[in-house]
Design an enzyme around this catalytic site. Structure first.
Site, mmCIF file in Angstrom:
data_model
loop_
_atom_site.group_PDB
_atom_site.id
_atom_site.type_symbol
_atom_site.label_atom_id
_atom_site.label_comp_id
_atom_site.label_asym_id
_atom_site.label_seq_id
_atom_site.Cartn_x
_atom_site.Cartn_y
_atom_site.Cartn_z
ATOM 1 N N ASP A 196 0.900 -1.143 0.000
ATOM 2 C CA ASP A 196 0.000 0.000 0.000
ATOM 3 C C ASP A 196 0.942 1.196 0.000
ATOM 4 O OD1 ASP A 196 -1.414 2.255 0.863
ATOM 5 O OD2 ASP A 196 -2.890 1.032 1.896
ATOM 6 N N HIS A 197 1.037 1.899 -1.129
ATOM 7 C CA HIS A 197 2.147 2.854 -1.244
ATOM 8 C C HIS A 197 2.040 4.032 -0.276
ATOM 9 C CE1 HIS A 197 -0.540 5.154 -3.923
ATOM 10 N NE2 HIS A 197 0.259 6.176 -3.747
ATOM 11 N N HIS A 259 -5.629 2.827 1.533
ATOM 12 C CA HIS A 259 -4.859 4.014 1.924
ATOM 13 C C HIS A 259 -5.441 4.711 3.161
ATOM 14 C CE1 HIS A 259 -2.920 3.278 -1.763
ATOM 15 N NE2 HIS A 259 -3.622 4.060 -2.565
HETATM 16 C C1 BG6 Z 1 -3.686 4.686 -6.161
HETATM 17 C C2 BG6 Z 1 -5.075 4.709 -6.719
HETATM 18 O O1 BG6 Z 1 -3.539 3.632 -5.260
HETATM 19 O O2 BG6 Z 1 -3.439 5.909 -5.494
HETATM 20 C C3 BG6 Z 1 -5.277 5.904 -7.643
HETATM 21 O O3 BG6 Z 1 -5.325 3.503 -7.428
HETATM 22 C C4 BG6 Z 1 -4.887 7.189 -6.946
HETATM 23 O O4 BG6 Z 1 -6.623 5.979 -8.076
HETATM 24 C C5 BG6 Z 1 -3.506 7.054 -6.319
HETATM 25 O O5 BG6 Z 1 -4.887 8.238 -7.911
HETATM 26 C C6 BG6 Z 1 -3.178 8.260 -5.458
HETATM 27 O O6 BG6 Z 1 -1.839 8.165 -5.043
HETATM 28 P P1 BG6 Z 1 -1.051 9.460 -4.597
HETATM 29 O O7 BG6 Z 1 0.266 8.941 -4.119
HETATM 30 O O8 BG6 Z 1 -0.945 10.355 -5.792
HETATM 31 O O9 BG6 Z 1 -1.868 10.081 -3.513
#
Ligand code: BG6
Length: 504
Positions: A196-197, A259
């Site tokens: 989960d980044h 997230h």
């Molecule tokens: C991803 C989603 O996990 O996270 C996307 O699949 C979303 O829909 C993205 O745009 C948002 O990531 P960040 O790091 O730009 O907040």
């Protein structure tokens, strides 16, 4: 690139041992936008192992190794946080390889085994492999079985095999448990990294440091002092050519289940005994266990219609590529959550996320209670707002605290002001991309920043009543104009509790 000799020792501790990384879906959106640019930046920072190979696999022919290298160069030129230079690119590109094949075909895994053996000999990858499944969730079991059957998941005393699985892990509680069982057919738990980044973002990791390395916040971090918490993940972009994926996921499965609930677990958890991976994951998991399953009446779904966003006319969600003309999939969610424990009982946690909102901002706002008694006149304190602590996750990463101050004058007049900490002014270096941090963690075998299966299943449990109720009743989403802050019903959701959303 010149290496500062004083920092070199620090770097040596962080460089992982040799390994090959295999990306299933190597030409996909995630690989081109995030994974390969992250690896290129690790290479520039001299944090990739000396023995390293990147093998992309996919159904479409990329034009062999050379074709794949050219394609990834174009993607890095568009998406790398540091510019691509000729010399550095040549060094990096020599480690990139391509295999064309179907994921359900044994021949693909035979070709992979041969390529991995060649990488051991030519590039010194030492038999260590990490597999990255950057493919639609329906493909996960197929690939895991393919790897298992080909004997490519087995470790030895001296080599590791790890698998990284993208979110969402399953599409509900039952499918998540089933997927877990199928991954376990080939891999042991210590080999599995559910990614989960958001957990790789510096500003998310800093929540732990902020709370547990400072003495003054934890004593007020509870229901006695906090009125409520608002977590916002707003995006100005639409679904960006990912309509087909989004039709299956919606905002609930794409952002909230993973997230947002993970960020919530950082905010709500108890202090861990140590910073050991399992100790931290235990506490994060316990915070989710205490979350009450959300009531459908406490949720508002929205879907954007045409409007102005990012200074341009934006079409409606239903007109996006890959989206059904009558789709009822939500691009916006607002919800009210409760945590049943001593720290948080009766303190609402409001979550909201949406695409095509006025700007990109992710933040956690801790809204404190009003003072019990104000010894100033109403006129003097008219503009005074309660204290708010805002953890800005992105952009302009930082923290600000809102408090009342006396306006300089001969009489008492109080106004709300902000005290601000900003990463980019406090520290000279800009934070690394989350995927850089997390890929290094996997190479080192450190699972601290990866949700464990118990946390994944708890997150599904929390939102499960919604999945059930939407399935049973259908109930379409409210519409909101692209470029607005979402449907009015979301304002009513918090107004019911005599509260309102912040304007971040
Ligand atoms: C991803 C989603 O996990 O996270 C996307 O699949 C979303 O829909 C993205 O745009 C948002 O990531 P960040 O790091 O730009 O907040």
């Amino acid at each position: 690139m010149a290496v500062n000799p004083l920092r070199d020792e620090l770097r040596m501790h962080r460089v992982p041992g040799p390994c090959a990384m295999v990306i299933f879906g190597g030409q996909g959106d995630l690989a081109g936008r995030k994974l390969v640019p992250a690896l290129y930046n690790l290479y520039l920072r001299r944090l990739l192992p000396t023995g390293f190979a990147l093998i992309g696999i996919g159904r479409r022919d990329a034009g062999g190794d050379e074709g794949y290298r050219a394609e990834m160069r174009a993607r890095c030129e568009s998406f790398s946080r540091t510019p691509v230079t000729e010399v550095e690119w040549q060094g990096f590109a020599a480690m990139l390889h391509w295999i064309t094949g179907n994921f359900d075909d044994a021949a693909t895994y035979a070709a992979l085994a041969a390529r991995l053996a060649a990488a051991d000999t030519d590039l010194g990858t030492a038999g260590n492999v990490l597999y990255y499944l950057s493919v639609p969730p329906s493909q996960f079991p197929v690939i895991v079985d393919g790897l298992g059957d080909a004997g490519l998941a087995a470790e030895t005393d001296r080599t590791f095999r790890r698998v990284v699985i993208e979110k969402p892990f399953g599409s509900d509680l039952a499918s998540s448990a089933a997927l877990n069982a199928s991954v376990h057919r080939a891999f042991a738990e210590r080999q599995i990294f559910r990614i989960d980044h958001y957990l790789g973002k510096e500003s998310v990791q800093n929540i732990l440091v902020f709370r547990f390395a400072n003495g003054i916040f934890e004593p007020v971090w509870n229901r006695n002092f906090i009125d409520h918490v608002q977590i916002t993940v707003a995006e100005s972009i639409g679904v960006e050519g990912r309509g087909r994926f989004y039709e299956e996921a919606g905002a609930l499965r794409d952002i909230v289940q993973n997230h947002m609930l993970q960020v919530l677990s950082f905010v709500a958890m108890e202090p861990p005994a140590s910073f050991d991976a399992e100790a931290v994951r235990d506490e994060r998991g316990k915070a989710l266990v205490s979350c009450r399953p959300v009531r459908p009446a406490d949720v508002v779904r929205g879907q954007y219609v045409a409007g102005h966003a990012d200074g341009r006319l934006a079409r409606s969600y239903r007109e996006e590529e890959g989206v059904g003309a009558h789709s009822d999939v939500e691009t916006y969610i607002a919800m009210r959550l409760l945590i049943d424990n001593w720290r948080w009982a009766d303190t609402p946690i409001y979550l909201r996320t949406g695409k095509r909102l006025p700007k990109r901002v992710t933040e956690v706002a801790i809204q404190f209670k009003r003072v019990p008694h104000l010894p100033f006149s109403y006129a003097a304190a008219e503009q005074l707002e309660p204290n708010v602590l805002v953890l800005r996750i992105q952009p302009n990463e930082g923290i600000s605290l809102r408090f009342g101050a006396k306006v300089p004058s001969e009489r008492i007049q109080i106004r709300t002001v902000n005290m601000d900490f900003q990463y980019d002014t406090a520290f000279s270096s800009s934070p690394a991309e989350a995927y850089e941090t997390l890929l290094l963690d996997v190479m080192r075998g450190d699972g601290t920043n990866f949700p464990r299966q118990d946390a994944v299943e708890e997150s599904w449990r929390i939102i499960e009543p919604l999945l059930d109720s939407w399935q049973l009743q259908g109930g379409g989403p409210h519409h909101y104009e692209a470029g607005s802050w979402g449907p009015e019903a979301a304002d009513e959701l918090v107004a019911r509790d005599r509260r309102r959303w912040r304007r971040p």
